[in-house]
Design a protein around this motif. Structure first.
Motif, mmCIF file in Angstrom:
data_model
loop_
_atom_site.group_PDB
_atom_site.id
_atom_site.type_symbol
_atom_site.label_atom_id
_atom_site.label_comp_id
_atom_site.label_asym_id
_atom_site.label_seq_id
_atom_site.Cartn_x
_atom_site.Cartn_y
_atom_site.Cartn_z
ATOM 1 N N TYR A 100 6.082 4.422 10.657
ATOM 2 C CA TYR A 100 6.081 4.373 9.200
ATOM 3 C C TYR A 100 6.399 5.723 8.581
ATOM 4 N N TRP A 101 6.622 5.663 7.272
ATOM 5 C CA TRP A 101 6.684 6.848 6.434
ATOM 6 C C TRP A 101 5.900 6.534 5.173
ATOM 7 N N ALA A 102 4.918 7.382 4.869
ATOM 8 C CA ALA A 102 4.102 7.207 3.676
ATOM 9 C C ALA A 102 4.218 8.390 2.732
ATOM 10 N N GLY A 103 4.666 9.537 3.252
ATOM 11 C CA GLY A 103 4.774 10.715 2.406
ATOM 12 C C GLY A 103 3.446 11.081 1.779
ATOM 13 N N GLU A 104 3.473 11.413 0.515
ATOM 14 C CA GLU A 104 2.282 11.834 -0.223
ATOM 15 C C GLU A 104 1.219 10.731 -0.264
ATOM 16 N N TYR A 135 0.826 -1.213 0.000
ATOM 17 C CA TYR A 135 0.000 0.000 0.000
ATOM 18 C C TYR A 135 0.858 1.260 0.000
ATOM 19 N N LEU A 136 2.139 1.109 -0.371
ATOM 20 C CA LEU A 136 3.063 2.211 -0.638
ATOM 21 C C LEU A 136 3.552 2.927 0.621
ATOM 22 N N TRP A 137 3.505 2.258 1.761
ATOM 23 C CA TRP A 137 4.074 2.792 2.997
ATOM 24 C C TRP A 137 5.277 1.942 3.363
ATOM 25 N N ARG A 138 6.267 2.566 3.973
ATOM 26 C CA ARG A 138 7.399 1.835 4.555
ATOM 27 C C ARG A 138 7.138 1.819 6.049
ATOM 28 N N GLU A 139 7.038 0.618 6.637
ATOM 29 C CA GLU A 139 6.681 0.571 8.044
ATOM 30 C C GLU A 139 7.394 -0.536 8.805
ATOM 31 N N ALA A 140 7.572 -0.251 10.100
ATOM 32 C CA ALA A 140 8.107 -1.203 11.058
ATOM 33 C C ALA A 140 7.044 -1.397 12.133
ATOM 34 N N PRO A 193 -2.729 6.316 -4.944
ATOM 35 C CA PRO A 193 -3.270 6.228 -6.300
ATOM 36 C C PRO A 193 -4.739 5.796 -6.339
ATOM 37 N N TRP A 194 -5.224 5.121 -5.332
ATOM 38 C CA TRP A 194 -6.608 4.624 -5.292
ATOM 39 C C TRP A 194 -7.528 5.514 -4.445
ATOM 40 N N ARG A 195 -7.124 6.726 -4.181
ATOM 41 C CA ARG A 195 -7.916 7.630 -3.339
ATOM 42 C C ARG A 195 -9.310 7.862 -3.933
ATOM 43 N N VAL A 196 -10.298 7.942 -3.044
ATOM 44 C CA VAL A 196 -11.665 8.293 -3.421
ATOM 45 C C VAL A 196 -12.079 9.505 -2.606
ATOM 46 N N GLU A 197 -13.094 10.191 -3.064
ATOM 47 C CA GLU A 197 -13.644 11.347 -2.348
ATOM 48 C C GLU A 197 -15.113 11.069 -2.058
ATOM 49 N N LYS A 198 -15.407 10.602 -0.878
ATOM 50 C CA LYS A 198 -16.796 10.374 -0.482
ATOM 51 C C LYS A 198 -17.094 11.205 0.741
ATOM 52 N N ARG A 199 -18.263 11.807 0.752
ATOM 53 C CA ARG A 199 -18.700 12.621 1.877
ATOM 54 C C ARG A 199 -20.137 12.255 2.205
ATOM 55 N N TYR A 200 -20.547 12.578 3.390
ATOM 56 C CA TYR A 200 -21.925 12.330 3.810
ATOM 57 C C TYR A 200 -22.913 13.004 2.877
ATOM 58 N N THR A 201 -22.589 14.230 2.458
ATOM 59 C CA THR A 201 -23.515 14.944 1.557
ATOM 60 C C THR A 201 -23.660 14.209 0.235
#
Length: 133
Positions: free
Chosen positions: A109-113, A91-96, A119-127
């Motif tokens: 961890y470090w995930a940065g951007e 999932y593109l994070w470097r983690e211990a 890349p799979w981000r979605v935008e869902k809101r209650y409205t």
């Protein structure tokens, strides 16, 4: 809205405080049954609550640091043992992974951007949900 804090249950407050100080956090509240810590960067805090109940560990807490490898070297030099060495995750994070003395799972961890904008981000809101009903 902003997340204020997360509270972890611990069996031994003294051992837990020592552990989180070794990770590099600053303790800002100290009582026999409750401790609170500030993260070195930003305004986030987290706390510990002493529990006499059996603790069920269903929660994982994540702490992000750009200098992950240097942070890991520092905490290992302070006697903290890794459950997982820093690993590049799918999932593109470097983690211990470490565990505190009460068994709480902690991911460093470090995930940065990719933390907020994978890349799979979605935008869902209650409205959005209300408008589709």
């Amino acid at each position: 809205m902003n997340l204020n804090q997360v509270t972890l249950s611990v069996n031994n407050m003294d051992d837990a405080i020592t552990f989180y100080l070794k990770l590099g956090f600053t303790q800002i509240v100290d009582t026999p049954h409750y401790a609170r810590f500030a993260c070195p960067q930003g305004g986030a805090t987290f706390s510990l609550s002493l529990s006499t109940d059996q603790i069920i560990h269903n929660t994982t807490i994540y702490f992000e640091h750009q200098g992950l490898d240097e942070w890991i070297a520092m905490i290992e030099s302070r006697g903290i043992t890794l459950l997982q060495a820093p690993t590049e995750e799918s999932y593109l994070w470097r983690e211990a992974i470490v565990a505190d003395p009460s068994g709480n799972k902690i991911k460093l961890y470090w995930a940065g951007e990719n933390r907020l904008n994978p890349p799979w981000r979605v935008e869902k809101r209650y409205t959005d949900l209300c408008n589709s009903l």
